[in-house]
Design a protein around this motif. Structure first.
Motif, mmCIF file in Angstrom:
data_model
loop_
_atom_site.group_PDB
_atom_site.id
_atom_site.type_symbol
_atom_site.label_atom_id
_atom_site.label_comp_id
_atom_site.label_asym_id
_atom_site.label_seq_id
_atom_site.Cartn_x
_atom_site.Cartn_y
_atom_site.Cartn_z
ATOM 1 N N VAL A 21 128.046 -60.298 51.478
ATOM 2 C CA VAL A 21 126.796 -60.709 50.828
ATOM 3 C C VAL A 21 125.629 -59.771 51.115
ATOM 4 O O VAL A 21 124.686 -59.676 50.318
ATOM 5 N N VAL A 22 125.675 -59.049 52.242
ATOM 6 C CA VAL A 22 124.523 -58.216 52.586
ATOM 7 C C VAL A 22 124.409 -56.971 51.706
ATOM 8 O O VAL A 22 123.357 -56.342 51.665
ATOM 9 N N ARG A 23 125.469 -56.638 50.992
ATOM 10 C CA ARG A 23 125.367 -55.508 50.063
ATOM 11 C C ARG A 23 124.305 -55.774 49.007
ATOM 12 O O ARG A 23 123.585 -54.865 48.597
ATOM 13 N N VAL A 24 124.216 -57.022 48.581
ATOM 14 C CA VAL A 24 123.216 -57.385 47.578
ATOM 15 C C VAL A 24 121.809 -57.261 48.161
ATOM 16 O O VAL A 24 120.882 -56.811 47.485
ATOM 17 N N VAL A 59 121.298 -49.270 58.525
ATOM 18 C CA VAL A 59 121.494 -48.022 59.270
ATOM 19 C C VAL A 59 122.574 -47.172 58.612
ATOM 20 O O VAL A 59 122.435 -45.949 58.483
ATOM 21 N N GLU A 60 123.660 -47.799 58.179
ATOM 22 C CA GLU A 60 124.737 -47.063 57.518
ATOM 23 C C GLU A 60 124.240 -46.356 56.257
ATOM 24 O O GLU A 60 124.701 -45.259 55.919
ATOM 25 N N LEU A 61 123.255 -46.976 55.596
ATOM 26 C CA LEU A 61 122.706 -46.407 54.360
ATOM 27 C C LEU A 61 121.551 -45.442 54.620
ATOM 28 O O LEU A 61 120.888 -44.999 53.688
ATOM 29 N N GLY A 62 121.321 -45.119 55.895
ATOM 30 C CA GLY A 62 120.340 -44.086 56.231
ATOM 31 C C GLY A 62 118.998 -44.579 56.684
ATOM 32 O O GLY A 62 118.092 -43.780 56.946
ATOM 33 N N GLY A 63 118.807 -45.899 56.793
ATOM 34 C CA GLY A 63 117.504 -46.439 57.145
ATOM 35 C C GLY A 63 117.328 -46.707 58.627
ATOM 36 O O GLY A 63 118.250 -46.559 59.436
ATOM 37 N N LEU A 91 118.699 -54.771 46.816
ATOM 38 C CA LEU A 91 117.327 -55.189 46.507
ATOM 39 C C LEU A 91 116.296 -54.443 47.350
ATOM 40 O O LEU A 91 115.142 -54.301 46.936
ATOM 41 N N LEU A 92 116.681 -53.977 48.512
ATOM 42 C CA LEU A 92 115.779 -53.180 49.343
ATOM 43 C C LEU A 92 115.633 -51.758 48.825
ATOM 44 O O LEU A 92 114.638 -51.085 49.103
ATOM 45 N N SER A 93 116.611 -51.301 48.070
ATOM 46 C CA SER A 93 116.660 -49.901 47.659
ATOM 47 C C SER A 93 116.021 -49.672 46.301
ATOM 48 O O SER A 93 115.730 -50.615 45.549
ATOM 49 N N ASP A 94 115.851 -48.403 45.956
ATOM 50 C CA ASP A 94 115.303 -48.036 44.649
ATOM 51 C C ASP A 94 116.276 -48.287 43.506
ATOM 52 O O ASP A 94 115.900 -48.171 42.340
ATOM 53 N N ASN A 145 124.472 -38.311 43.655
ATOM 54 C CA ASN A 145 123.639 -39.145 44.499
ATOM 55 C C ASN A 145 124.209 -40.560 44.584
ATOM 56 O O ASN A 145 124.661 -41.118 43.585
ATOM 57 N N PRO A 146 124.162 -41.161 45.779
ATOM 58 C CA PRO A 146 124.661 -42.536 45.909
ATOM 59 C C PRO A 146 123.742 -43.489 45.150
ATOM 60 O O PRO A 146 122.527 -43.275 45.062
ATOM 61 N N LEU A 147 124.312 -44.545 44.610
ATOM 62 C CA LEU A 147 123.513 -45.522 43.882
ATOM 63 C C LEU A 147 122.529 -46.221 44.800
ATOM 64 O O LEU A 147 121.365 -46.433 44.453
ATOM 65 N N VAL A 148 122.983 -46.592 45.983
ATOM 66 C CA VAL A 148 122.140 -47.312 46.935
ATOM 67 C C VAL A 148 121.982 -46.485 48.201
ATOM 68 O O VAL A 148 122.961 -46.148 48.865
ATOM 69 N N THR A 149 120.742 -46.144 48.516
ATOM 70 C CA THR A 149 120.447 -45.445 49.763
ATOM 71 C C THR A 149 119.145 -45.996 50.333
ATOM 72 O O THR A 149 118.237 -46.387 49.582
ATOM 73 N N LEU A 150 119.057 -46.023 51.646
ATOM 74 C CA LEU A 150 117.834 -46.430 52.330
ATOM 75 C C LEU A 150 117.355 -45.308 53.249
ATOM 76 O O LEU A 150 116.619 -45.554 54.199
#
Length: 257
Positions: free
Chosen positions: A227-230, A30-34, A234-237, A2-7
């Protein structure tokens, strides 16, 4: 694995999504699925920023973030389109620089309205929805990320309006974290240093460049994509036990305990 960060399955409201950091956040969500609800005052800029993204994953809303009615309407439209809102990024910003003794009432108020009061309006609108959802038994939680600045922690010559607004956002973040924790809703701030966006062109110019870079241990500006990776973390679980914090993403420009 599982990816560490997913939306995946998450819907995130992003203010100031038409360019710079906001545009980069929308793209990465969007790239992370949100799904993204992009807000911007300039409709043409917003359309150009979001049009390359999958239409079924995007909702564009034109208007001023300092309009409380727009915040309420945008959240309602997002829920109607995607079923729920799970995240908010208060990113919209303007600058109206002037030294304290020369700053006009209008310069002061315009910056406060967008950065501080506007962020409150969107936190209130999104918070009301997420709290209601939690009370109905939805345990998916939610996350608010306020884009603050090192100016709010160090001050900024010629920008008392901006520094005051960004400092105020830190207080709003901590208050929301305390009030909303029982609903599994988190609130954090990200304090950027100098990011390569149109809003930082002056400070990155020849007059200030060398002095600014000398204060940054990493010795360079950051890019929006960096910077937006951070923000998405924070938006993700992946940040499920992080709330009420102010995370500096600044190359070491501001270092504190």
């Amino acid at each position: 694995m599982n990816p560490l960060v997913t939306l995946a399955g998450r819907t995130v409201v992003v203010t100031g999504a038409g360019q710079g950091i906001g545009k980069a956040i929308a793209e990465l969500v969007v790239e992370l699925g949100g799904n993204v609800v992009g807000i911007d005052l300039n409709g043409e800029t917003l359309s150009a920023a979001l049009s390359p993204l999958p239409a079924e994953r995007v909702l564009a809303v034109q208007g001023s973030v300092a309009d409380p009615a727009l915040a309420n309407r945008a959240v309602a439209d997002a829920v109607a389109r995607f079923g729920a809102v799970h995240g908010l990024v208060n990113n919209a910003g303007i600058i109206r620089p002037a030294m304290i003794d020369k700053m006009t009432d209008t310069q002061w108020q315009e910056v406060i309205d967008v950065h501080l009061t506007g962020s409150f309006y969107w936190m209130r609108a999104v918070g009301q929805h997420m709290i209601a959802r939690a009370k109905e038994g939805d345990k998916s939680g939610g996350s608010v990320v306020n884009i603050s600045s090192d100016a709010g922690r160090k001050g900024s010559i010629g920008q008392i309006n901006y520094a005051a607004a960004k400092a105020g956002m830190l207080g709003m973040t901590m208050t929301a974290a305390r009030e909303w924790g029982r609903y599994n809703l988190r609130a954090n701030s990200v304090c950027f240093g100098v990011v390569e966006t149109p809003m930082t062109e002056v400070v990155r110019g020849e007059k200030f460049r060398d002095a600014m870079l000398a204060q940054i241990p990493l010795g360079r500006w950051s890019t929006p994509e960096e910077v937006v990776r951070v923000v998405c973390f924070l938006l993700s679980d992946a940040s499920s036990y992080v709330t009420g914090q102010h995370l500096g993403v600044n190359g070491g420009f501001h270092i504190s305990l």
